[in-house]
Design an enzyme around this catalytic site. Structure first.
Site, PDB file in Angstrom:
ATOM      1  N   MET A   1       0.839  -1.166   0.000  1.00 41.99           N
ATOM      2  CA  MET A   1       0.000   0.000   0.000  1.00 41.99           C
ATOM      3  C   MET A   1       0.895   1.245   0.000  1.00 41.99           C
ATOM      4  SD  MET A   1      -2.737   1.291   2.856  1.00 41.99           S
ATOM      5  CE  MET A   1      -1.599   1.350   4.212  1.00 41.99           C
ATOM      6  N   PRO A   2       1.060   1.899  -1.139  1.00 40.06           N
ATOM      7  CA  PRO A   2       1.853   3.122  -1.171  1.00 40.06           C
ATOM      8  C   PRO A   2       1.166   4.247  -0.405  1.00 40.06           C
ATOM      9  CG  PRO A   2       1.595   2.209  -3.370  1.00 40.06           C
ATOM     10  CD  PRO A   2       0.675   1.457  -2.480  1.00 40.06           C
ATOM     11  N   TYR A   3       1.972   5.016   0.269  1.00 39.39           N
ATOM     12  CA  TYR A   3       1.517   6.204   0.993  1.00 39.39           C
ATOM     13  C   TYR A   3       2.398   7.352   0.526  1.00 39.39           C
ATOM     14  CZ  TYR A   3       0.953   9.474   4.877  1.00 39.39           C
ATOM     15  OH  TYR A   3       0.730  10.584   5.632  1.00 39.39           O
ATOM     16  N   LYS A  35       1.963  -0.378  -8.822  1.00 38.75           N
ATOM     17  CA  LYS A  35       1.051  -0.472  -7.679  1.00 38.75           C
ATOM     18  C   LYS A  35      -0.379  -0.252  -8.137  1.00 38.75           C
ATOM     19  CE  LYS A  35       4.312  -1.093  -4.709  1.00 38.75           C
ATOM     20  NZ  LYS A  35       4.450  -2.322  -3.957  1.00 38.75           N
ATOM     21  N   HIS A  41      -2.489   5.733  -1.407  1.00 41.11           N
ATOM     22  CA  HIS A  41      -2.999   6.835  -0.592  1.00 41.11           C
ATOM     23  C   HIS A  41      -2.122   8.062  -0.791  1.00 41.11           C
ATOM     24  CE1 HIS A  41      -5.716   4.218   1.756  1.00 41.11           C
ATOM     25  NE2 HIS A  41      -4.824   3.312   1.402  1.00 41.11           N
TER      26      HIS A  41
END
Length: 64
Positions: A1-3, A35, A41
């Site tokens: 989950m990229p932030y 991704k 996010h």
């Protein structure tokens, strides 16, 4: 989950510009890191100009 956290000064950033930043940052991690956009996010923090500095000095323009 990229932030992804983007920090900008709080001067003259429109809702459209924020939307474009979110879309663009998401597109980068989708394209470059493969991704999923639905798990990416993006947070935009608006920093008051008086709390911003560059080149070792506080920002010179503190007018809003």
């Amino acid at each position: 989950m990229p932030y992804i956290n983007i920090k900008v000064t709080d001067t003259h950033v429109t809702k459209t510009q924020k939307r474009l930043l979110i879309e663009g940052a998401t597109a980068l991690v989708v394209t470059i890191l493969n991704k999923k956009p639905e798990t990416t996010h993006v947070i935009i923090d608006e920093v008051p100009l008086e709390n911003w500095g560059v080149n070792g000095s506080p920002s010179l323009n503190t007018k809003k």
